[in-house]
Enzyme design. Sequence first.
Site, PDB file in Angstrom:
ATOM      1  N   SER A 143      20.955   5.222  -4.181  1.00 19.19           N
ATOM      2  CA  SER A 143      22.230   4.756  -4.736  1.00 19.19           C
ATOM      3  C   SER A 143      23.432   5.090  -3.876  1.00 19.19           C
ATOM      4  CB  SER A 143      22.425   5.336  -6.134  1.00 19.19           C
ATOM      5  OG  SER A 143      22.520   6.741  -6.075  1.00 19.19           O
ATOM      6  N   HIS A 199      18.723   0.304  -8.112  1.00 19.54           N
ATOM      7  CA  HIS A 199      19.523  -0.535  -7.203  1.00 19.54           C
ATOM      8  C   HIS A 199      18.701  -1.604  -6.484  1.00 19.54           C
ATOM      9  CE1 HIS A 199      23.253   1.770  -7.623  1.00 19.54           C
ATOM     10  NE2 HIS A 199      22.417   2.756  -7.883  1.00 19.54           N
ATOM     11  N   LYS A 249      23.021  -2.743 -13.463  1.00 22.97           N
ATOM     12  CA  LYS A 249      23.523  -3.021 -12.116  1.00 22.97           C
ATOM     13  C   LYS A 249      23.373  -4.522 -11.839  1.00 22.97           C
ATOM     14  CE  LYS A 249      22.767   1.794 -11.132  1.00 22.97           C
ATOM     15  NZ  LYS A 249      24.074   2.305 -11.531  1.00 22.97           N
TER      16      LYS A 249
HETATM   17  N1  PMP Z   1      19.193   5.933 -11.433  1.00 32.94           N
HETATM   18  C1  PMP Z   1      19.974   5.608 -10.381  1.00 32.94           C
HETATM   19  C2  PMP Z   1      19.376   5.620  -9.022  1.00 32.94           C
HETATM   20  C3  PMP Z   1      21.308   5.238 -10.582  1.00 32.94           C
HETATM   21  O1  PMP Z   1      22.093   4.932  -9.547  1.00 32.94           O
HETATM   22  C4  PMP Z   1      21.821   5.218 -11.899  1.00 32.94           C
HETATM   23  C5  PMP Z   1      23.254   4.784 -12.188  1.00 32.94           C
HETATM   24  N2  PMP Z   1      24.217   5.448 -11.473  1.00 32.94           N
HETATM   25  C6  PMP Z   1      20.986   5.582 -12.950  1.00 32.94           C
HETATM   26  C7  PMP Z   1      19.675   5.922 -12.678  1.00 32.94           C
HETATM   27  C8  PMP Z   1      21.472   5.623 -14.354  1.00 32.94           C
HETATM   28  O2  PMP Z   1      21.554   4.335 -14.869  1.00 32.94           O
HETATM   29  P1  PMP Z   1      22.544   4.007 -16.088  1.00 32.94           P
HETATM   30  O3  PMP Z   1      23.890   3.800 -15.492  1.00 32.94           O
HETATM   31  O4  PMP Z   1      21.977   2.789 -16.712  1.00 32.94           O
HETATM   32  O5  PMP Z   1      22.509   5.191 -16.994  1.00 32.94           O
END
Ligand code: PMP
Length: 389
Positions: free
Chosen positions: A175, A203, A236
């Site tokens: 991310s 992502h 996303k």
């Molecule tokens: N895993 C990763 C790699 C992320 O980037 C994110 C979001 N920042 C999440 C999990 C969490 O997802 P959510 O925003 O749906 O809680």
Amino acid sequence: MFNEQLLALENKHLRRTLKTVTSAAGPVINFEGRSVIQFGSNNYLGLANHPRVKEAAIHGIQEYGVGAGAARLLAGTQPPHQLLESDLAQFKTTESALMYGTGYSASIGTIPALAGADDLILVDRLCHASLLDGCRISRATFRIFHHNDANHLEQLLSKRTGCRKTLIVTEGVFSMDGDVAPLPDIIWLATQFGANLLIDDAHGTGVMGHTGRGTLEHFRIPSDTEALFQMGTLSKALGTVGGFVAGPRSFIEYLINTSRSFIYTTAPPASMAAAARVAIQIVQTEPGRRARLWQNRNQLHEGLKAMGFHLTNTETPILPIILRDPELATAFSANLLKRGLYAPAIRPPTVPKGTSRLRLTVTSEHSTEHINAALSAFATVKKELNVMT
Ligand code: PMP
């Protein structure tokens, strides 16, 4: 007491504050009262404000109300949840799938089902906070392997002693760095050492692979393997909100029976499940969006590289510019904002100390003009702040 701690954060240029966006998600947003080009969202395919996705949510509310009113295992499961789960399983080519309220709750709810107190977890150093929290909650012993380093992972696997089970945890696309995990190597190691593998493709979903199925598809790796577990988020590229896990049917049944962040929480709104179904449909039927996304990504990436910025080894629409110092990252971001560009500074603890950065994300909805405007603002601010990288 808290004021002192906040001041300490402020002195280190690490204090965070909430800012208000008074428009819908899109390539141009109204941020703190100004119209700016958005390079800081994960809305990669523009689906967060897509008319058909919104229509599905509205229809979902009209039919099922705003809230489910109960947890999934009580009276909270409605048809859109189940239809989405069946679509997700098909999309991810697994036997089964499960929707969670968020990606965060999917992380902390899945890892403890795959590893317990007597087990070992090997997790990539740059894995998301939710995955690390999942490791902690599981009470398994966990070790960090160097980022994307299959050799180090192999060393740690070879050194194991007395652990009942081993779980490897990685992201598909990272991310904060935008690079891609060496999944063929990791899967080979998992098979050799009899370990389970959890891939968080938050992502990669919708972005990677010929049909947007994710990072496994990018590598042409089949996903119906017994020891392979996938999770991700609907928030996303899929533009909505919610998390998911996809894998063997027996595992999904086990989560339904044991996963605390699935069981002890109210069902996500059926409207979100309905909207996410349409988003998955669009991902699969409109490949032009992904083509535009990659075209934009390449244009911005080339332009930034040509200016001599120090980028990570990114291979995706996440374009991080490493500035190292949190003060410089914050100043750079503030300066861009003055020029009508939103590119957030990312600082510790979100990224390791000494790696503060600007994290740009590009979407299919940006125009060539948006990207040219961004490049020209970057050139000006680079000069103004005397940034050498
Ligand atoms: N895993 C990763 C790699 C992320 O980037 C994110 C979001 N920042 C999440 C999990 C969490 O997802 P959510 O925003 O749906 O809680």
